[in-house]
Write a protein that holds these residues in place. Sequence first.
Motif, PDB file in Angstrom:
ATOM      1  N   GLN A  35     -65.805 -23.648 -26.737  1.00  0.00           N
ATOM      2  CA  GLN A  35     -65.701 -22.254 -26.259  1.00  0.00           C
ATOM      3  C   GLN A  35     -65.109 -22.201 -24.849  1.00  0.00           C
ATOM      4  O   GLN A  35     -65.551 -21.421 -23.995  1.00  0.00           O
ATOM      5  N   ALA A  36     -64.086 -23.022 -24.614  1.00  0.00           N
ATOM      6  CA  ALA A  36     -63.513 -23.140 -23.268  1.00  0.00           C
ATOM      7  C   ALA A  36     -62.539 -22.020 -22.938  1.00  0.00           C
ATOM      8  O   ALA A  36     -62.280 -21.749 -21.767  1.00  0.00           O
ATOM      9  N   ARG A  37     -61.983 -21.365 -23.948  1.00  0.00           N
ATOM     10  CA  ARG A  37     -60.983 -20.330 -23.694  1.00  0.00           C
ATOM     11  C   ARG A  37     -61.344 -19.065 -24.461  1.00  0.00           C
ATOM     12  O   ARG A  37     -62.134 -19.083 -25.403  1.00  0.00           O
ATOM     13  N   SER A  38     -60.695 -17.985 -24.084  1.00  0.00           N
ATOM     14  CA  SER A  38     -60.936 -16.717 -24.773  1.00  0.00           C
ATOM     15  C   SER A  38     -59.992 -16.571 -25.954  1.00  0.00           C
ATOM     16  O   SER A  38     -58.935 -17.208 -26.021  1.00  0.00           O
ATOM     17  N   ALA A  39     -60.382 -15.707 -26.871  1.00  0.00           N
ATOM     18  CA  ALA A  39     -59.496 -15.403 -28.002  1.00  0.00           C
ATOM     19  C   ALA A  39     -58.193 -14.798 -27.500  1.00  0.00           C
ATOM     20  O   ALA A  39     -57.124 -15.018 -28.087  1.00  0.00           O
ATOM     21  N   GLU A  40     -58.255 -14.056 -26.418  1.00  0.00           N
ATOM     22  CA  GLU A  40     -57.052 -13.415 -25.886  1.00  0.00           C
ATOM     23  C   GLU A  40     -56.029 -14.450 -25.422  1.00  0.00           C
ATOM     24  O   GLU A  40     -54.815 -14.237 -25.533  1.00  0.00           O
ATOM     25  N   TYR A  41     -56.509 -15.578 -24.894  1.00  0.00           N
ATOM     26  CA  TYR A  41     -55.599 -16.645 -24.479  1.00  0.00           C
ATOM     27  C   TYR A  41     -54.744 -17.102 -25.653  1.00  0.00           C
ATOM     28  O   TYR A  41     -53.515 -17.238 -25.537  1.00  0.00           O
TER      29      TYR A  41
END
Length: 638
Positions: free
Chosen positions: A422-428
């Motif tokens: 869970q290191a990045r957002s879905a938006e990334y």
Amino acid sequence: MQLKLKCLQIDLARQKERVEYVCEYADFAAEHGYNALVLYLENAVRTASTYFFREEETYSKEEIRAIVSHAQKRGLEVIPALENLGHLEKFFLYPELESLSEITDSSAQGRGFDDYPRGACGCVSDPALNEFFDRYISEVCELFPSKYVHMGLDEPFDFAVCDRCAARLTAGESKDELFLQQILHSYELCKSLGKTMMMWDDFFEYADVVERLPRDIILCNWNYVFIGDEPQGHWTNRIKKDWFRLYDELGFRYLFCVYAHRASSLYNVDTFGEYAEKYHPMGAIMTSWRRSDSFYFGAYPAIAYAGERWSGRAEKEEDKWEIFASVLGGDRDLAKLVLAMNVVECGKNLNFTEYCENDSMIKLCYRNALGYAAEAIKNRLPALDGSARRVASDIYCYVAEILLNLELQKLATELFDHYETQARSAEYFRKKIEEIAAELNGLKQIGDGLWKETREGIFSYRNAYERKWTAYESKLSEAAIKENLADKRGVLYAEMMLYDPYPTVRHEITVRYAGGREQRLFRGSLKPSAALFDWGGCYGFRFALQNEEIEFIDFTVTGEGAFYPTHFRYTLNGKKYVCSRAEGIAGRVLRAENLSFNDTRFAEMGNEDGVAHFRDIALSKERHTVRVYFRPFTGARE
């Protein structure tokens, strides 16, 4: 190197071209030392026997005569290339001819690389097959004054699989014998037409018949990768033989056949030429195939170089630069850049939210090199015009498409890391996907322009051009709006050993979760995208799991050839699970216990004997399954 016969080929069977363009292609061949033009035709000509062929995909006799006449005026012998055994799939799409197929049940599917409903191979036990093709080939050959005709006879993957052929095999005949009979029938047909027969030699790797052939058949050996001390074989377990030494000993004339690479990479032309120079080839063919979703322009520098080399006019390294520059508007810097790339095609993975290929050093280096090259070529496009602009644009599109696929593969590995951490957002991820989609749309606009310039009024065969871009658009759009990009998921890791790049083996992964629910994770071919580098060794894929513990997975292999998995593991909610036990539960599975070790030991699944697969197609239908159980990883050495 000076050869007697220097051929440039164009594939008019898989993509119709305007007559004017084929004539321009012939002009280009003549300007660069070629003395023959091979028209690969299959079903591309409407004759008295094939009046029902669709006009939008085929040529009239008058159009073929116009091409032949123009090319002859440029000093080119025009050789028809036909088929009467394999690669007949387009014939079988017509109701008038479908009964000639080995696959007579429309619900069946052949073994070939394409999903044609009746396979690709004709039934040699049906007298109507040769009755029709003798007549059709005779009608086509009337349009060609050349003393040669290429009869194909390559890749008959569905050969002798029907009930009629099976009865002959049961009665004591062999597939080797049936294949030999078809070759000899083709030979007698060519003799009756006053022609010298050419044929591809790839299936001699499986059918041991070459020593029984008439010595005036000209054998054509194709091999489209880097050639070392000897060419690798094709398909299942890549059977090797020093063919040119054998042909010299047996007294055959033969041609070596290289590939017109879309980015004009020369690794195949140069290395196959170096191997051939040790022997006595009669000539060579620069082949090109399946341009229904692309163009020939990017291959023009390599085409020019091969013709000049085979004519003895390209002896030094600087000759390459001059030849490439002459096709690229005199831009020697661009010529050096294109020469330096040696681009190798990499496979696609459009379901990258569900599975991905692990990254590797070779892909890292390749992305970096292609990124620089693509930008440099794109910056030079505004300074070019005419043919040079078309050539550079096509090279740019090819290089940039491979680069974007590699970047998408890298993004997929980031996404799978995200499933675990869970290191990045879905938006990334949505933003990255949209950026890649925009770049691909830019490539499509360039391609649309090339199509309008050179194929106005021509349809893409089976909508291949349109389907390529639609597939990108739909998959990327689907991924960009997926709600589960932000979800935590389990990840299954599958490590494997590569032994060849051909996708003749198919794979299926089914998972049983601890609660009893089953899910099929994957069905397809698990070959790494860098396989066409002739890259070997260990590689891996990842597959997205539900957020549940696993009881076991079933890993299944079908198709032609063996496969070598090394290890399976998975992660879930910050925990790691490793293989505790593996056992073969169907088919041929050897050394399943090796999957318990996270090293280079491997299991063997399936049958690696290519000749056995040729003789018995039923082997490719067998399912070889290993069941893998898991336990929590403790860190202890075991």
